[in-house]
Scaffold this motif. Structure first.
Motif, short mmCIF file in Angstrom:
data_model
loop_
_atom_site.label_atom_id
_atom_site.label_comp_id
_atom_site.label_asym_id
_atom_site.label_seq_id
_atom_site.Cartn_x
_atom_site.Cartn_y
_atom_site.Cartn_z
N MET A 300 10.76 -1.18 3.73
CA MET A 300 9.64 -0.89 3.63
C MET A 300 8.64 -2.61 3.82
O MET A 300 9.49 -3.53 3.70
N ILE A 301 7.86 -2.77 4.47
CA ILE A 301 6.84 -4.15 4.84
C ILE A 301 6.22 -4.66 3.39
O ILE A 301 5.05 -3.12 3.62
N PRO A 302 5.96 -4.87 3.00
CA PRO A 302 5.01 -5.27 1.76
C PRO A 302 3.53 -5.45 2.04
O PRO A 302 1.99 -4.92 1.75
N PHE A 307 -3.71 -7.27 0.92
CA PHE A 307 -4.24 -6.01 0.33
C PHE A 307 -5.33 -7.87 -0.22
O PHE A 307 -6.31 -7.24 -1.12
N THR A 308 -5.06 -8.08 -0.55
CA THR A 308 -5.73 -9.85 -1.39
C THR A 308 -6.36 -10.03 -0.85
O THR A 308 -7.57 -11.10 -1.96
N MET A 318 -3.36 -6.98 -8.42
CA MET A 318 -1.58 -7.19 -6.80
C MET A 318 -0.37 -6.28 -7.93
O MET A 318 0.39 -6.42 -7.43
N ASP A 319 -0.76 -7.01 -9.31
CA ASP A 319 -0.07 -6.99 -10.33
C ASP A 319 1.25 -6.06 -10.05
O ASP A 319 2.44 -5.69 -10.39
N PRO A 320 1.06 -4.42 -10.18
CA PRO A 320 1.55 -3.75 -9.93
C PRO A 320 1.87 -3.30 -8.91
O PRO A 320 2.94 -2.49 -8.74
N GLU A 355 3.10 -13.98 -2.10
CA GLU A 355 2.70 -12.82 -3.25
C GLU A 355 4.49 -12.59 -2.94
O GLU A 355 4.82 -12.22 -3.86
N LEU A 356 4.91 -12.97 -2.02
CA LEU A 356 6.49 -12.29 -1.94
C LEU A 356 6.81 -12.63 -3.35
O LEU A 356 7.92 -12.30 -4.05
#
Ligand SMILES: [Zn+2]
Length: 425
Positions: A300-302, A307-308, A318-320, A355-356
């Protein structure tokens, strides 16, 4: 025939000829080199008195030297003799890691249009801004106009431009009538109609075959496409399977844009290798589903910062998604670094590292995402991914230690690619 009729016929033929020449110049001539030969720099380079993280799992070399000869790492360690003829890359307590990968980029911004005909100075500034100054020595283009990507790649490998090594997916495949709303809102309708949206398995195989034969190194599928705000259209499973099987038969990987539960399911069931994003609609994306994806050896590439910045400014949005990335990691899934630059116009990598961190990853996890994981996934661990003798001299030189904070990965001082200093601050 009357004289005016001959004149009209002549004019039409002349226009047709000019049209054909224009299409050839804009679309086909730039694609003439599908897979350029990679070359290495000649000569000896040395980086001395550096903190060297040879890999995410090896212990730190505190005051070490990296010696590079003819584009390859000749030696690395605390006691390396440097020949007098070596060019020394200024370091002064710098931190050296293997060259970073960005596994999700695009050359779709207007500034890359007609790249074949753009001045080298213009393209060099753009490549530095987007990739080299962020530490990237290898990037994966997940869908652009091949005329632009292939032209840039050819000019980089010929030594005319300073840039990263580029893998490309060529053009992406969408579900039937499945172009995403954000493309339909920004592209003319005739261009959207040209996007591959195969309606049959034969058509899907045809697109993949043409893509791979004209220079693509992998296939990108929209297994779930946001066709409208709040509505994801999944790719029919038989079409996804046809595309994946044809790609795998040719020894290449398939990356997929999943969007939601249905898109992840199609990706798993069709045999996709890498999710190009975390699913942003996390409804139903639970531990069981992620375990299944991992048992199918899916990475997976997050792309969290994307998204933010492009979806919402709501911090809780972003929490979920961060929880999904954390769970994928905890379950042993392979994560790969990528930001979706090109679609996202802000190239700074700092936000992705933030974020990571929020997703519970430590600096060793992130270093693996930037180096060893993508090299392993693309099957080039023997030449890239770690700072080891015999490997290609792709190195990222940082000003600060990422062990002291993840955002230090964004403090890039210099970049060496195939033994050549391609960027210095
Ligand atoms: Zn993308």
């Amino acid at each position: 025939m009357r004289r005016w009729a001959y004149r009209l016929l002549f004019l039409l033929l002349a226009l047709l000829l000019m049209g054909c020449i224009a299409i050839w110049v804009v679309e086909f001539y730039p694609r003439r080199v599908a897979h350029p030969v990679q070359t290495r720099a000649r000569g000896i380079l040395a980086i001395e008195h550096a903190r060297i993280y040879t890999s995410p799992t090896e212990p730190l070399t505190e005051d070490g030297t990296v010696l590079i000869r003819d584009g390859l790492i000749a030696a690395v360690g605390p006691h390396v003799e440097v020949p007098a003829s070596a060019t020394v890359v200024p370091c002064d307590h710098c931190v050296v890691t293997a060259g970073f990968w960005n596994a999700h980029v695009h050359f779709t911004e207007p500034k890359w249009l007609m790249a074949e005909w753009k001045h080298a100075d213009v393209l060099n500034a753009q490549l530095a801004d987007m990739f080299l100054s962020r530490g990237f020595t290898t990037v994966i283009d997940l869908g652009s106009n091949p005329a632009d990507t292939l032209s840039i790649r050819r000019r980089v490998e010929s030594g005319e431009l300073a840039g990263p090594f580029i893998y490309t997916a060529g053009t992406a495949l969408y579900p039937p009538h499945g172009a995403p709303f954000y493309l339909r809102e920004t592209m003319p309708a005739w261009m959207v109609a040209l996007l591959p949206q195969p309606a049959t398995t034969d058509a899907a195989q045809g697109v993949v075959r043409r893509n791979l034969s004209s220079g693509a190194d992998l296939t990108k599928l929209f297994t779930g496409s946001w066709v409208a705000r709040g509505h994801v259209l999944p790719m029919p499973l038989d079409i996804a399977k046809a595309a994946v099987t044809t790609t795998h038969m040719n020894g290449k990987l398939v990356f997929a844009h999943p969007s939601n539960l249905a898109g992840v399911r199609v990706a798993i069931d069709s045999g996709v290798d890498v999710l190009a994003h975390a699913a942003d609609d996390t409804n139903g994306v639970d531990q069981a589903l992620l375990s299944t994806a991992i048992s199918h050896n899916m990475a997976m590439i997050p792309t969290l910062k994307m998204f933010t910045t492009t979806v919402t400014k709501d911090p809780h949005y972003m929490d979920p998604i961060c929880a999904e990335v954390n769970q994928f990691h905890q379950l042993g899934g392979q994560l790969i670094f990528g930001t979706d630059v090109g679609y996202m116009e802000d190239y700074s990598t700092e936000g992705e590292f933030v974020e990571l961190g929020r997703s519970g990853l430590n600096w060793k996890d992130v270093l693996a995402m930037l180096t060893t994981n993508p090299a392993a996934r693309m099957g080039v661990s023997d030449s890239k991914g770690t700072v080891s003798a015999g490997k290609l001299a792709d190195l990222t030189v940082l000003d600060a230690d990422p062990a002291d904070g993840l955002t230090n990965f964004s403090k890039v001082r210099a970049v060496v690619r195939s033994g050549r200093v391609v960027w210095q601050r």
